[in-house]
Design a protein around this motif. Structure first.
Motif, PDB file in Angstrom:
ATOM      1  N   SER A  55      16.491  37.302 -66.311  1.00 49.36           N
ATOM      2  CA  SER A  55      16.340  38.234 -67.443  1.00 49.36           C
ATOM      3  C   SER A  55      16.147  37.486 -68.763  1.00 49.36           C
ATOM      4  CB  SER A  55      17.557  39.164 -67.545  1.00 49.36           C
ATOM      5  OG  SER A  55      17.712  39.913 -66.359  1.00 49.36           O
TER       6      SER A  55
ATOM      7  N   THR B 270      14.365  36.303 -72.140  1.00 43.07           N
ATOM      8  CA  THR B 270      13.461  36.863 -73.146  1.00 43.07           C
ATOM      9  C   THR B 270      13.301  35.883 -74.309  1.00 43.07           C
ATOM     10  OG1 THR B 270      15.217  37.970 -74.398  1.00 43.07           O
ATOM     11  CG2 THR B 270      14.194  39.205 -72.596  1.00 43.07           C
TER      12      THR B 270
ATOM     13  N   GLN C 149      11.432  36.043 -78.427  1.00 45.28           N
ATOM     14  CA  GLN C 149      10.725  36.862 -79.407  1.00 45.28           C
ATOM     15  C   GLN C 149      10.450  36.036 -80.658  1.00 45.28           C
ATOM     16  OE1 GLN C 149      12.161  40.891 -79.956  1.00 45.28           O
ATOM     17  NE2 GLN C 149      11.698  40.833 -82.138  1.00 45.28           N
TER      18      GLN C 149
ATOM     19  N   ALA D  48       6.901  39.579 -78.100  1.00 42.25           N
ATOM     20  CA  ALA D  48       8.085  39.308 -77.289  1.00 42.25           C
ATOM     21  C   ALA D  48       7.666  39.048 -75.854  1.00 42.25           C
ATOM     22  CB  ALA D  48       9.058  40.475 -77.345  1.00 42.25           C
TER      23      ALA D  48
ATOM     24  N   GLY E 133       9.107  38.786 -71.921  1.00 45.20           N
ATOM     25  CA  GLY E 133      10.217  39.090 -71.037  1.00 45.20           C
ATOM     26  C   GLY E 133      10.689  40.523 -71.146  1.00 45.20           C
ATOM     27  N   PRO E 134      11.755  40.838 -70.422  1.00 38.59           N
ATOM     28  CA  PRO E 134      12.578  39.910 -69.631  1.00 38.59           C
ATOM     29  C   PRO E 134      11.869  39.436 -68.361  1.00 38.59           C
ATOM     30  CG  PRO E 134      13.358  42.154 -69.348  1.00 38.59           C
ATOM     31  CD  PRO E 134      12.284  42.216 -70.398  1.00 38.59           C
TER      32      PRO E 134
ATOM     33  N   PRO F 136      15.665  30.469 -75.129  1.00 40.18           N
ATOM     34  CA  PRO F 136      15.673  31.918 -74.865  1.00 40.18           C
ATOM     35  C   PRO F 136      16.583  32.662 -75.833  1.00 40.18           C
ATOM     36  CG  PRO F 136      16.048  30.637 -72.852  1.00 40.18           C
ATOM     37  CD  PRO F 136      16.151  29.684 -73.983  1.00 40.18           C
TER      38      PRO F 136
ATOM     39  N   GLY G  51       3.331  40.159 -72.542  1.00 44.42           N
ATOM     40  CA  GLY G  51       4.642  39.530 -72.434  1.00 44.42           C
ATOM     41  C   GLY G  51       5.491  40.021 -71.280  1.00 44.42           C
ATOM     42  N   LYS G  52       4.961  40.892 -70.446  1.00 47.26           N
ATOM     43  CA  LYS G  52       5.720  41.427 -69.324  1.00 47.26           C
ATOM     44  C   LYS G  52       5.098  40.970 -68.009  1.00 47.26           C
ATOM     45  CE  LYS G  52       8.028  44.047 -72.238  1.00 47.26           C
ATOM     46  NZ  LYS G  52       9.454  43.786 -72.575  1.00 47.26           N
TER      47      LYS G  52
END
Length: 544
Positions: free
Chosen positions: A337, A339, A341, A353, A355-356, A390, A539-540
């Motif tokens: 998880s 992330t 940004q 951003a 992630g996660p 992170p 970002g995903k």
């Protein structure tokens, strides 16, 4: 803060109190010797003495003392200045390399370059001006004492005129100080355009309209701003200097034309006063001339401090204990998880951003990371390799959770060839034995042995095409022999034949050696060779 000098000087005294104290004392002694020369000259001129031979010997001794102390002070402080600025440069370089990559990236390469070059050089020049400043101040002080001995009314007049002149100069000087800051910022902007010129010269050469607009608007605009701020600072300093001259000549005029009406003064006394004042003129103007240099040195010192403090704010302080040696193999690398940004930009736009993201990399595994431009692939590479910290989530390597204390140890497990890679001419940080036994074989595998040799740990040339330079970067990664390999668009500059070699020979060889390999790529015809495909959009991670 209106008075800038104390912080600058206190830094020098903190660095070496004994050297600075000695140099200031020697400088003051040199100035007092100058005042002594004036006193001897004035005494001999006003009347003849039976002890002329003794006065002559005293004159020779004082002059010799002045020259000796001046030379000693200047040479010693020059060496001290060079040692100080060199140490500052090396300290800043260490801080840059120890600071989080994102912080130096945000600060800007142009600003860092200006600080390491212009600011450090200006600081060195300012330090070397300090002996002259101390000498001139001592001369003025000695002449003041001599004037007090000759005539206390004249001394009071000199003190009053000096205070008025200093007040006016300080007021004008304070106005000029902000202009110096603006000039320095304009120079940093000009440096950025110079960098655009050198790095974008091909694009500028191929496009006349772009070239014309770059020169006429960007380059000329930045150069004109730097010119205007520099001229404005010089103009304000010129006005301040003219004011000090006005105060000085007004003082001489009062002594010549007003004092004789108020006090019964002999011609010899008037000559003595004027000679002393004229003798003081050179050191006073010397002080005025040195102050802008010292002021610029203070600005440079503040910029150096600002960079150092900025880098220290989030610097990753390594523990005093020795970090463990990087593992030679990878058991598992897990992102849970995670992330990241970016900060909000100056226009208030929503930051990107990533992630996660949750994934596990295993030894002997080949992973492809795909996605369009702006999907977050480059950010993912920097996050995975430990360059970015992170904002949330957890990263663990071989069961060890990664934090600031062991992030440097974590990065030691990665060999990365970035899309904007830099190729060092020397194979730094790699064992000589490994270079001697393996470099030639890798050059042959990469089909570069006919162009490049490795001699004494150094490439014979790096003046090659972009694709060939990337092969040398790959060779460097091979010699590092780390558990995780990451290639960011490595094959983008290779011809189709060598792309086949990369995907069908080199990557399988790394995987067979138990390496975990991550490849950022658009070459979809090779995806079947990988163990997994990770697709990013905005970002995903999305299904591929």
């Amino acid at each position: 803060m209106n008075i800038r000098l104390p912080g600058f000087v206190s830094f020098l005294f903190q660095r070496s109190r004994s050297v600075m104290a000695a140099m200031v004392c020697v400088g003051v002694l040199s100035g007092l010797c100058s005042a002594g020369v004036l006193a001897l000259i004035n005494r001999v001129l006003q009347q003849r003495h039976d002890q002329e031979s003794l006065l002559a010997l005293g004159f020779v001794a004082v002059v010799a003392g002045k020259l000796a102390t001046q030379i000693i002070s200047q040479l010693t402080l020059t060496r001290f200045a060079q040692d100080t600025t060199l140490d500052l440069s090396l300290t800043l370089c260490k801080k840059i390399l120890q600071s989080p990559y994102r912080r130096t990236e945000t600060y800007g390469h142009a600003n860092i370059l200006v600080t390491l070059t212009d600011d450090v050089s200006m600081l060195a020049w300012s330090i070397q001006c300090l002996p002259q400043l101390a000498m001139n101040a001592a001369i003025v002080l000695g002449c003041g004492v001599y004037l007090l001995w000759l005539s206390w009314p004249t001394f009071l007049l000199v003190v009053t005129a000096t205070l008025l002149g200093a007040w006016g100069y300080h007021w004008l000087h304070t106005r000029a100080f902000s202009t110096i800051h603006s000039s320095r910022e304009a120079r940093a902007q000009l440096f950025r355009h110079f960098r655009s010129l050198t790095e974008g010269i091909k694009e500028l050469t191929l496009h006349r309209q772009r070239r014309t607009e770059f020169i006429d608007q960007e380059l000329h605009g930045a150069a004109d701003l730097y010119r205007r701020t520099s001229i404005d600072a010089a103009r304000q300093y010129a006005i301040a200097e003219a004011w000090s001259h006005f105060a000085f000549y007004s003082m001489i005029g009062i002594i010549l034309f007003v004092f004789p009406l108020m006090f019964p003064l002999s011609t010899e006394s008037l000559i003595g006063y004027v000679v002393v004042l004229l003798y003081m003129m050179s050191p006073i103007w010397g002080i005025i001339g040195i102050l802008p240099t010292v002021e610029r040195g203070q600005v440079a010192f503040e910029n150096i401090q600002r960079l150092g403090v900025s880098l220290d704010k989030s610097s990753e302080s390594l523990p005093s204990a020795v970090l463990p040696v990087a593992a030679t193999r990878l058991d598992s690398l897990t992102l849970e998880s995670v992330t990241f940004q970016y900060a909000t930009d100056s226009h208030g736009n929503d930051p990107f951003a990533l992630g996660p993201i949750s994934l596990t990399l295993c030894p002997g595994e080949l992973s492809f990371v795909i996605g369009g431009n702006g999907s977050g692939k480059s950010t993912f590479v920097k996050l995975l390799s430990g360059l970015y910290v992170p904002h949330a989530g957890e990263v663990s390597l071989n069961g060890t959770v990664i934090a600031d204390a062991n992030r440097d140890w974590y990065r030691e497990h990665f060999s990365v060839v970035f899309s904007d890679f830099y190729l060092f001419e020397k194979l730094l940080g790699i064992e000589e034995e490994r270079i001697r036994t393996s470099a030639a074989g890798y050059l042959s595998s990469l089909q570069l042995d006919h162009k490049v040799k490795v001699k004494e740990g150094r490439f014979s040339t790096i003046d090659l095409s972009q694709g060939q330079r990337k092969r040398l970067a790959l060779l460097t990664a091979y010699l590092e022999d780390r558990p995780v390999y990451v290639f960011d668009e490595w094959a983008a500059d290779q011809d189709p034949q060598y792309k086949d070699v990369f995907y069908m020979k080199l990557l399988p060889e790394l995987r067979a050696r138990g390496k975990s390999v991550v490849v950022i790529t658009h070459d979809d015809r090779y995806f079947h060779l990988g163990d997994r495909v990770i697709k990013l959009e905005n970002g995903k991670v999305v299904p591929s």
